[in-house]
Design a protein around this motif. Structure first.
Motif, PDB file in Angstrom:
ATOM      1  N   CYS A 112       0.831  -1.201   0.000  1.00 29.65           N
ATOM      2  CA  CYS A 112       0.000   0.000   0.000  1.00 29.65           C
ATOM      3  C   CYS A 112       0.862   1.247   0.000  1.00 29.65           C
ATOM      4  O   CYS A 112       2.004   1.231   0.462  1.00 29.65           O
ATOM      5  N   LEU A 113       0.278   2.316  -0.537  1.00 28.02           N
ATOM      6  CA  LEU A 113       0.920   3.629  -0.585  1.00 28.02           C
ATOM      7  C   LEU A 113      -0.083   4.682  -0.160  1.00 28.02           C
ATOM      8  O   LEU A 113      -1.284   4.523  -0.365  1.00 28.02           O
ATOM      9  N   ALA A 114       0.428   5.784   0.398  1.00 28.75           N
ATOM     10  CA  ALA A 114      -0.427   6.929   0.732  1.00 28.75           C
ATOM     11  C   ALA A 114       0.394   8.198   0.551  1.00 28.75           C
ATOM     12  O   ALA A 114       1.548   8.257   0.973  1.00 28.75           O
ATOM     13  N   PHE A 115      -0.219   9.197  -0.083  1.00 28.26           N
ATOM     14  CA  PHE A 115       0.427  10.490  -0.274  1.00 28.26           C
ATOM     15  C   PHE A 115      -0.099  11.464   0.767  1.00 28.26           C
ATOM     16  O   PHE A 115      -1.304  11.520   1.030  1.00 28.26           O
ATOM     17  N   SER A 116       0.807  12.256   1.352  1.00 22.70           N
ATOM     18  CA  SER A 116       0.404  13.265   2.329  1.00 22.70           C
ATOM     19  C   SER A 116      -0.450  14.325   1.634  1.00 22.70           C
ATOM     20  O   SER A 116      -0.323  14.535   0.421  1.00 22.70           O
ATOM     21  N   PRO A 117      -1.327  14.990   2.386  1.00 22.69           N
ATOM     22  CA  PRO A 117      -2.191  16.009   1.781  1.00 22.69           C
ATOM     23  C   PRO A 117      -1.431  17.125   1.057  1.00 22.69           C
ATOM     24  O   PRO A 117      -1.921  17.655   0.072  1.00 22.69           O
ATOM     25  N   ASP A 118      -0.216  17.446   1.524  1.00 18.09           N
ATOM     26  CA  ASP A 118       0.556  18.503   0.867  1.00 18.09           C
ATOM     27  C   ASP A 118       1.404  17.992  -0.299  1.00 18.09           C
ATOM     28  O   ASP A 118       2.080  18.762  -0.977  1.00 18.09           O
ATOM     29  N   GLY A 119       1.388  16.661  -0.539  1.00 21.28           N
ATOM     30  CA  GLY A 119       2.120  16.087  -1.655  1.00 21.28           C
ATOM     31  C   GLY A 119       3.621  16.018  -1.470  1.00 21.28           C
ATOM     32  O   GLY A 119       4.349  15.717  -2.411  1.00 21.28           O
ATOM     33  N   LYS A 120       4.116  16.214  -0.263  1.00 17.41           N
ATOM     34  CA  LYS A 120       5.560  16.227  -0.019  1.00 17.41           C
ATOM     35  C   LYS A 120       6.106  14.904   0.494  1.00 17.41           C
ATOM     36  O   LYS A 120       7.313  14.684   0.501  1.00 17.41           O
ATOM     37  N   VAL A 121       5.216  14.017   0.954  1.00 14.65           N
ATOM     38  CA  VAL A 121       5.632  12.752   1.568  1.00 14.65           C
ATOM     39  C   VAL A 121       4.766  11.629   1.014  1.00 14.65           C
ATOM     40  O   VAL A 121       3.556  11.794   0.834  1.00 14.65           O
ATOM     41  N   VAL A 122       5.391  10.489   0.752  1.00 17.79           N
ATOM     42  CA  VAL A 122       4.636   9.279   0.422  1.00 17.79           C
ATOM     43  C   VAL A 122       5.004   8.222   1.460  1.00 17.79           C
ATOM     44  O   VAL A 122       6.162   8.105   1.863  1.00 17.79           O
ATOM     45  N   ALA A 123       3.998   7.509   1.935  1.00 20.39           N
ATOM     46  CA  ALA A 123       4.203   6.410   2.885  1.00 20.39           C
ATOM     47  C   ALA A 123       4.008   5.098   2.143  1.00 20.39           C
ATOM     48  O   ALA A 123       3.101   4.976   1.309  1.00 20.39           O
ATOM     49  N   LYS A 171      -4.487  11.441   7.288  1.00 22.90           N
ATOM     50  CA  LYS A 171      -5.675  12.220   7.627  1.00 22.90           C
ATOM     51  C   LYS A 171      -5.555  13.585   6.950  1.00 22.90           C
ATOM     52  O   LYS A 171      -4.507  14.206   6.993  1.00 22.90           O
ATOM     53  N   LYS A 172      -6.624  14.013   6.333  1.00 17.64           N
ATOM     54  CA  LYS A 172      -6.591  15.270   5.585  1.00 17.64           C
ATOM     55  C   LYS A 172      -6.682  16.497   6.489  1.00 17.64           C
ATOM     56  O   LYS A 172      -6.264  17.572   6.125  1.00 17.64           O
ATOM     57  N   ASP A 173      -7.230  16.327   7.686  1.00 20.30           N
ATOM     58  CA  ASP A 173      -7.441  17.469   8.579  1.00 20.30           C
ATOM     59  C   ASP A 173      -6.364  17.596   9.658  1.00 20.30           C
ATOM     60  O   ASP A 173      -6.522  18.348  10.604  1.00 20.30           O
ATOM     61  N   ALA A 174      -5.261  16.863   9.519  1.00 22.11           N
ATOM     62  CA  ALA A 174      -4.207  16.896  10.539  1.00 22.11           C
ATOM     63  C   ALA A 174      -2.851  17.030   9.856  1.00 22.11           C
ATOM     64  O   ALA A 174      -2.656  16.575   8.736  1.00 22.11           O
ATOM     65  N   ASP A 175      -1.924  17.656  10.546  1.00 27.49           N
ATOM     66  CA  ASP A 175      -0.576  17.843  10.027  1.00 27.49           C
ATOM     67  C   ASP A 175       0.222  16.556  10.180  1.00 27.49           C
ATOM     68  O   ASP A 175       0.722  16.250  11.256  1.00 27.49           O
ATOM     69  N   TYR A 176       0.305  15.787   9.122  1.00 31.48           N
ATOM     70  CA  TYR A 176       1.080  14.550   9.087  1.00 31.48           C
ATOM     71  C   TYR A 176       0.654  13.525  10.135  1.00 31.48           C
ATOM     72  O   TYR A 176       1.453  13.064  10.945  1.00 31.48           O
ATOM     73  N   THR A 177      -0.597  13.159  10.103  1.00 34.26           N
ATOM     74  CA  THR A 177      -1.087  12.029  10.890  1.00 34.26           C
ATOM     75  C   THR A 177      -1.388  10.898   9.922  1.00 34.26           C
ATOM     76  O   THR A 177      -2.166  11.058   8.984  1.00 34.26           O
TER      77      THR A 177
END
Length: 100
Positions: free
Chosen positions: A23-34, A70-76
């Motif tokens: 699985c992959l997930a992109f941070s809301p700001d597009g700067k980090v991928v998990a 999470k879209k409403d939190a800073d890097y959660t």
């Protein structure tokens, strides 16, 4: 829209999972991928600084099967595993100190 991934595809520095990536997930700001894998690990990758990564070893037993920021939190980050657990990770401090 997703960030341009051309600079990272096919480069060995992005190959740190010991088993398949599930699985992959992109941070809301597009700067980090998990990335999560069958190897029980979660990696965070900086899309701005290609050589920077953060490793969370043994995040789940039996593999990581789902990731979402999470879209409403800073890097959660929220992860799900084959161990029947859902974990919420506050990764903001790690990102701020290791992706500078």
């Amino acid at each position: 829209s997703l960030p341009d991934l051309k600079p990272i595809i096919g480069k060995s520095k992005w190959c740190f999972h010991l088993q398949k990536v599930t699985c992959l997930a992109f941070s809301p700001d597009g700067k980090v991928v998990a990335s999560g894998g069958s190897d029980d690990n979660i990696f965070l990758w900086s899309l701005e600084k290609n050589s920077k990564r953060i490793h969370y070893q043994f995040a789940h037993r039996g593999g990581v099967v789902g990731l979402a920021f999470k879209k409403d939190a800073d890097y959660t980050l929220v992860s799900a595993g084959n161990d029947s657990c859902i974990v919420q990770w506050d990764v903001s401090a790690d990102i701020k100190t290791k992706f500078v």
